[in-house]
Design an enzyme around this catalytic site. Structure first.
Site: not given
Ligand SMILES: Cc1cc2nc3c(=O)[nH]c(=O)nc-3n(C[C@H](O)[C@H](O)[C@H](O)COP(=O)(O)O)c2cc1C
Ligand SMILES: Cc1cc2nc3c(=O)[nH]c(=O)nc-3n(C[C@H](O)[C@H](O)[C@H](O)COP(=O)(O)OP(=O)(O)OC[C@H]3O[C@@H](n4cnc5c(N)ncnc54)[C@H](O)[C@@H]3O)c2cc1C
Ligand SMILES: Cc1cc2nc3c(=O)[nH]c(=O)nc-3n(C[C@H](O)[C@H](O)[C@H](O)COP(=O)(O)OP(=O)(O)OC[C@H]3O[C@@H](n4cnc5c(N)ncnc54)[C@H](O)[C@@H]3O)c2cc1C
Ligand SMILES: Cc1cc2nc3c(=O)[nH]c(=O)nc-3n(C[C@H](O)[C@H](O)[C@H](O)COP(=O)(O)O)c2cc1C
Ligand code: FES
Ligand code: FES
Lengths: 247, 300, 300, 247
Positions: B46, B69, B71, B73, B128, B163, B188-189
C-alpha cells in the site's frame, strides 16, 4: 519469542561483545537470529557460536545493537530463529575474508587450518583475528594501525590467491562488491554473506531483498555466480521506508 | 486439463492466484520474481502520498496459526514508486496498485499516479487511520468510503477494488457505501496482538497488530460468502489461503480471484504453482471444467 | 508454592480458571463434574426466557485451529433451569448464570430467576439477535446495552458481568455503554464459517457460525489489553486458552480471571488442572507470588 | 468433513441398510462416526464394519437416518470421526445382547464362537441374527413373531447366564436398564453401549451427558459398575433443548 538466560559476556573489541547462552537447537554456520530488546528494537545478528552453547558477537551501532552489547550474564536474551541459509561445504583450501562485525558470522567456519583476511577501521577493532595462526592471517585497517592500510580488497591484492579454491566473505556490501569485482575473472569460487536492512527476517516485508530474492530466507549467503548476474548488488537497495537508494 | 483462467473486473488472469498487498511487493524485482514463480498478478504494497518509515521492528510476530503484523504503512511515497511498478510490469502480467490515504483527495492523488505508472487496477486499502477520527479507520466510515470511491470512479479509468476490513460491526453497510467499486477484496487482517510472557510486554513495537494466515481463513470465508450472497459483486478472496482446499473453499464461497499473503511465508514462493496444480487436480477429479463453475458453488 | 487464588467482582476463586458458557454446562451433573475436575467456577450455558431447540446438527465444525459453532441458543428456558443450577452448586464452588434475551425486560426476568436459583453472578451474553434490528446483535447497540445493564444493576444484587463481542467496529463504545457492569468478559466467538468443498455446501446447518479456540487467542488478547488499558475494569479473559502460556498471556494483558471453552474439547477436562499446575510452575520460576502480580503486567 | 465413495449398500431388514465404503483409518469396535447428509442433518452412527472397508448399518427413523438409508453405491458419504471409546477385551465366554439397531455396533464383536441374544419389534427386523450359529442364538420379538415374545430381558430370563462371564449390550436405554437391573446382583460383568441425543459428537454441547460424563467422548461404552452407581441412567436425560425429561 524464544528466550534464554545469558551464560557469559566477553568483550572482543572496544565496540564489540560476544554473548553466550544455552539454546538446544541445531543451527548451521551463516544462519542468523532476530534479537529483540523489549522496548528498543529488533535486529538480525549472525550466530558466531553454533555448538550446544550458542553465541552472538555484536558491534554497537544504533540503539538496538548498543542495547544488546549492554546485556549482562544472568539476564534474559530474547530472539527468534534460526533463519537463513548456510555456506557451501568445500574440501579444497579456503580463505576467510571478514570486514568489521562481518567476522562474527564467519567464526564457525574457522579451523586451525584456516587462512584469514581480517579487516577493520583500526587495529583494536580487528575481530577474531586471534583465531587464525599468525602465519595464515592477513590484516587490513583503514588507518594502517595493523597490517595493510586501506580496504579489504587491498589485502587480497597483496596475497597470492592462486593457492585458494574458495573464499567465504562477510562484511559491508561495498566491501563485498569490491571483492567480487576483484575475483570476478578468477577461477576462485566464493560465498558472500550479505547484510541489508531486515525488518521481518521471515520473507514478508521485502526490506532485505536483492534481485527479487530475500536475504532473510533465500540468503544471507549468495554464491559468486549469483551475484555476478545481480542488478542490485553493490548498487542499490531499499531504505527503511522502501525508497530505492544508491548504496 | 481444466482451465485455470479467470477474469476479474475485465482483467484476464492466467490463474486465480495473486500476491496480496504488503507481502514482498515493495521492490519491483521482488514482484517480478513472484510473478515468475506463478502468481497471475501482484498487488503492490500500500502506497501513500508521502514517504513513511513505518514502525520500528518488531513489526511481525509469528504465532502458531499465522502472523501478526504492524508495519505502519512504511512506503517510499507514490512519487518514488513508478520505477518499482515499471520493473514489476516487465513480467508481462497485471500489477495492481494498492493505495491508502486519509482523505478522498489523498486517494485520488495516489491513484492517478498509480494509473500513470501502468497499474492495471487500484486496490483501496481502507484500513488506515482516519485523519479526523481518533483511532478509527477510513474503512469504518461509510460516508468517507462513498466519497473516496465516487471520486476515483469519476476520475480514474482503471478498475477500482475496495478492500474491506473484517473489524466492523456490519460489513454490508461498508460494502453498500463502496457499491460503486468494481470489486471487493475481502478480507484485510483481523485485529490482534501478542504478549511475550517472559518479557512481560507486547511483542510488536506498536503493541496492536493485524492477524493473518490460517487463523483467519474461516473469517474470510464467512465475509466472502456474505458479500457474494448479498451484493452479487465480483469478489477477490484473501485470508489464510495456504493449500488448494482453502482456495477452492474461497471460490465456492463466491470469490472470482484470490490473493495470498501469509501463505508465501508459511509455504514459500512455490505456493502459487502448488495451489494451482492442486486446484487443477481437484477440478479434474470432480469434473469441473472452469473456475467459473466453482465461483459461488456453495452459496445457498 | 505461589497462590493461585484470585477474586473477581468479590467472588473468591481457588484458581483463575472457569468453564466458559456454552461448553458442557447445560446438565447440572456435567457442571458438577467439571468443578470436580479443577475448574474454580462454571458459567452456565446461556439461558433465555423460553425453551428453544436451537439449530439442527451440524452445530459444530472442527477446523484446524479451533471450532466453529452455531448452536442456536438451545436451552430449556429459565423456568426449567433451577434444578441444574442446584446440582452444580453441590460442588461448593461458584456458579455463574449466563443469560440472553432480546430486550432489557427479558434479561431482567431471566436474571432474577438465576439469582433466585443461587447463581453467584450473572454473565450477559450480548451476542444474540436484536428483536428489532434485522440480523444485528444486542451487543452492537450501545443504547440497548446501557438499558439492559442499568435495569439489572438496579434490581439484582449479585454481580453483573457483560460479555463483549469482538465483532464490532469499536469495542470501547460498547464497553462505555456497559460501564455499569461489574466486569467485562472478553471475548465471545469471532464471526466465521466453513464450506465443505466436496459437498459444495456450508458445513453448519446455519451456514454462519462463531469461531473459537486457538485461532482467536490473539484476538482475545488484543481486546483484553485494550479494555484493561482504557477502562481499568475487572476483566475475565476468554478465547483460545489451551495451555498455561495462553493463560499467563491473558493475565498479563489485564484479565483477573479466565474462562476456557474450546480447550476442554481439544485437551479434555484435565485442562483445568494442567493449566493450573503450569501457571504455578511459571510463577515459581519467575518469582511471582500471586495472580495479582500478573494481572496487567504487560500493559504499557 | 471426511468423505468417501460408497462401495455397496446391502438391505438388512425392511427398515435397515448397511453402507460399505473405503476409509483408511484404524477404528475400534464401539466407536461411531457423525454422518452428515448435507441439507438434512447429522447423526451418530456406530461402525458395524471396522476392517479396511468400513461400514455402517442404519435404521430409518427421522429425516436424517432415512436420508442415509437412501444413499446409493457410487455416491459420496460425508462424516467425521471416529469418536468414542471401545468395548473391554474379554477372554472368557461372552454373550452379545442387541436390541433393534443396537446390533449394528456389536457386529464387530461377533466371532463364530459368539453367543447372541437379538431382539426387535418383529421377526423381519431382527438385525444380524444370521451372524450367530443357530444353536448359540436366542431371539426375542415384541410381537412374538420369532423366539420369545416380549422385551430383551425376557430372553435373558429364559437363558442360563451362569455359563457367561461377560455381556456386551446395546439397544434403547430402557432395554439396557432392564438388563442391568436383571444382572445387577450377578457375578457376570457387562459393557453397555448407550445411545442418547448427540448434537456435537466431540464433548462440547452436553446433549449426550449422563452423570457428568459425555457419551461421545467418555462413552458410548460404560461398564456395569459405572452404571450401577448412576443417577441418570435409565431415568432422566436432557431433551434436544436441554430440558430434563424422564426417559
Ligand atoms: C506483513 C503484512 C503486511 C501487510 N500489509 C498490507 C498493506 O500494506 N496493505 C493491505 O491492504 N494489506 C496488507 N496486509 C494484509 C494482506 O494483504 C491480507 O489482506 C491479509 O494478510 C490476509 O491474507 P493472508 O492470510 O493470505 O496473509 C499485510 C499483511 C501482512 C501479513
Ligand atoms: C544477516 C545479518 C547478520 C548480521 N550479523 C551481525 C552480527 O553478527 N554482528 C553485528 O554486530 N551486526 C550484524 N548485522 C548487522 C546488524 O544487524 C546491524 O548493525 C543492525 O541492524 C544495526 O543496528 P542498530 O542498533 O543501528 O539498529 P537500530 O537503529 O536500533 O534499528 C534497528 C532496525 O530498525 C529499523 N529502523 C530504524 N529506524 C527506523 C525508523 N525510524 N522507522 C522504522 N524502522 C526503523 C531498521 O530496520 C533498523 O535496522 C547483521 C545483519 C544482517 C542482515
Ligand atoms: C453412539 C451412537 C451410535 C448409534 N449407532 C446407530 C447405528 O449404528 N445405527 C442406527 O440406526 N442408529 C444408531 N444410533 C441412533 C441414531 O443416531 C438415531 O436413530 C438418530 O439420531 C435418529 O435419527 P433421525 O433420522 O431421527 O434424526 P433427525 O430427526 O434427522 O434428527 C437428527 C438430530 O437432530 C437433532 N434435532 C432434531 N430435531 C431438532 C430440532 N428441531 N432442533 C434442533 N435439533 C434437532 C437431534 O439431535 C437429532 O438427533 C446411534 C446413536 C448413538 C448415540
Ligand atoms: C459450542 C460452543 C457454544 C457456545 N455457546 C455460548 C453461549 O451459549 N453463550 C456464550 O456467551 N458464549 C458461548 N460460546 C462462546 C464461549 O463461551 C467463548 O466465549 C468462546 O468459545 C471463546 O473461548 P474458547 O476459545 O475458549 O472456546 C460458545 C462456544 C462454543 C464453542
Ligand atoms: S527481512 Fe523482511 S523480507 Fe527479509
Ligand atoms: S454430543 Fe455433544 S457433548 Fe456429546
Amino acid at each position: 519469542m524464544i528466550h534464554s538466560v545469558i551464560e557469559r559476556v566477553d568483550r572482543e573489541t572496544p565496540t564489540t561483545v560476544t554473548i553466550l547462552f544455552p539454546w538446544e537447537k541445531e543451527v548451521r554456520p551463516g544462519q542468523f537470529i532476530m534479537v529483540w530488546i523489549p522496548g528498543v528494537g529488533e535486529i538480525p545478528i549472525s550466530l558466531s557460536f553454533t555448538g550446544h552453547t550458542k553465541g552472538i558477537t555484536v558491534k554497537s551501532y544504533g540503539p538496538t545493537s548498543t542495547a544488546i552489547t549492554k546485556l549482562r550474564a544472568g539476564e534474559k536474551i530474547f530472539f527468534r530463529g534460526p533463519y537463513g541459509n548456510t555456506f557451501r561445504k568445500h574440501d579444497g583450501k579456503a580463505l576467510i575474508v571478514g570486514g568489521g562485525s562481518g567476522m562474527a558470522g564467519l567464526l564457525p567456519l574457522i579451523t586451525p587450518e584456516s587462512h584469514g583476511l581480517v579487516s577493520a577501521r583500526t587495529k583494536a577493532e580487528l575481530l577474531f583475528a586471534d583465531r587464525f595462526s599468525p602465519e595464515k592471517l592477513t590484516t587490513v585497517t583503514d588507518d594502517g594501525s595493523s597490517g595493510i592500510k586501506g580496504f579489504a580488497v587491498e589485502g587480497l591484492k597483496s596475497m597470492d590467491l592462486g593457492e585458494f579454491s574458495m573464499m567465504y566473505v562477510c562484511g559491508p556490501e561495498l566491501m563485498l562488491k569490491s571483492v567480487l569485482d576483484y575475483i570476478s575473472g578468477d577461477g576462485i569460487d566464493a560465498d558472500f554473506s550479505l547484510e541489508r536492512h531486515m525488518k521481518c527476517g521471515i520473507g514478508v516485508c521485502d526490506s532485505c531483498s536483492i534481485d527479487g530474492l530475500q536475504l532473510c530466507t533465500q540468503g544471507p549467503v549468495f554464491t559468486k555466480s549469483a551475484l555476478l548476474n545481480s542488478r542490485e548488488f553493490g548498487r542499490e537497495r531499499l531504505s527503511v521506508s522502501g525508497l530505492r537508494v544508491k548504496l | 486439463m481444466p482451465s485455470l483462467k479467470t477474469t476479474i473486473t475485465g482483467i484476464g488472469l492466467q490463474n486465480p492466484l495473486m500476491l496480496a498487498s504488503g507481502i514482498l511487493d515493495e521492490n519491483g524485482y521482488t514482484m517480478k520474481n513472484i510473478l515468475e514463480c506463478g502468481a497471475a498478478a501482484v498487488v503492490t504494497k500500500s502506497i501513500g502520498r508521502e514517504e513513511r518509515t513505518g514502525y520500528r521492528p518488531p513489526i511481525v510476530a509469528e504465532v502458531p496459526d499465522g502472523l501478526l503484523n504492524a508495519v505502519g504503512l512504511s512506503n517510499p511515497g507514490i512519487d518514488n514508486f513508478g520505477n518499482e511498478v515499471g520493473i514489476a510490469l516487465q513480467a508481462g502480467k497485471p500489477v495492481i496498485g494498492s493505495i491508502f490515504g486519509g482523505t478522498a483527495d489523498d486517494f485520488l492523488y495516489v491513484g492517478k499516479k498509480m494509473e500513470e505508472y501502468g497499474a492495471n487496477a487500484l486496490e483501496l486499502n481502507l484500513s488506515c487511520p482516519h485523519v479526523l477520527g481518533v483511532g478509527s479507520e477510513v474503512g469504518s466510515d461509510p460516508e468517507l468510503v462513498e466519497e473516496i470511491i465516487g471520486e476515483l470512479k469519476n476520475k480514474i479509468e482503471i478498475p477500482v477494488w475496495a478492500k474491506l476490513s473484517p473489524n466492523v460491526t456490519n460489513i454490508l453497510e461498508i460494502a453498500n457505501a463502496a457499491s460503486k467499486a468494481d470489486a471487493f477484496v475481502v478480507i484485510n487482517t483481523v485485529r490482534g496482538m501478542a504478549i511475550d510472557i517472559y518479557a512481560r510486554r507486547p511483542v510488536l513495537s506498536n503493541a496492536y497488530g493485524g492477524l493473518s494466515g490460517r487463523a483467519i481463513k474461516n473469517v474470510g470465508i464467512r465475509y466472502v460468502y456474505q458479500l457474494y450472497k448479498e451484493t452479487g459483486k465480483p469478489i477477490i478472496g484473501v485470508g489464510g489461503i495456504e493449500a488448494y482446499e482453502d482456495a477452492i473453499e474461497y471460490l465456492m464461497a463466491g470469490a472470482s480471484a484470490l490473493e495470498i499473503g501469509t501463505g508465501v511465508y508459511s509455504k514459500g514462493k512455490g505456493i502459487f504453482s502448488e495451489i494451482n496444480s492442486g486446484i487443477s487436480s481437484f477440478m479434474e477429479s470432480e469434473g469441473i471444467a472452469s473456475i467459473k463453475e466453482l465461483v459461488g458453488a456453495a452459496v445457498q
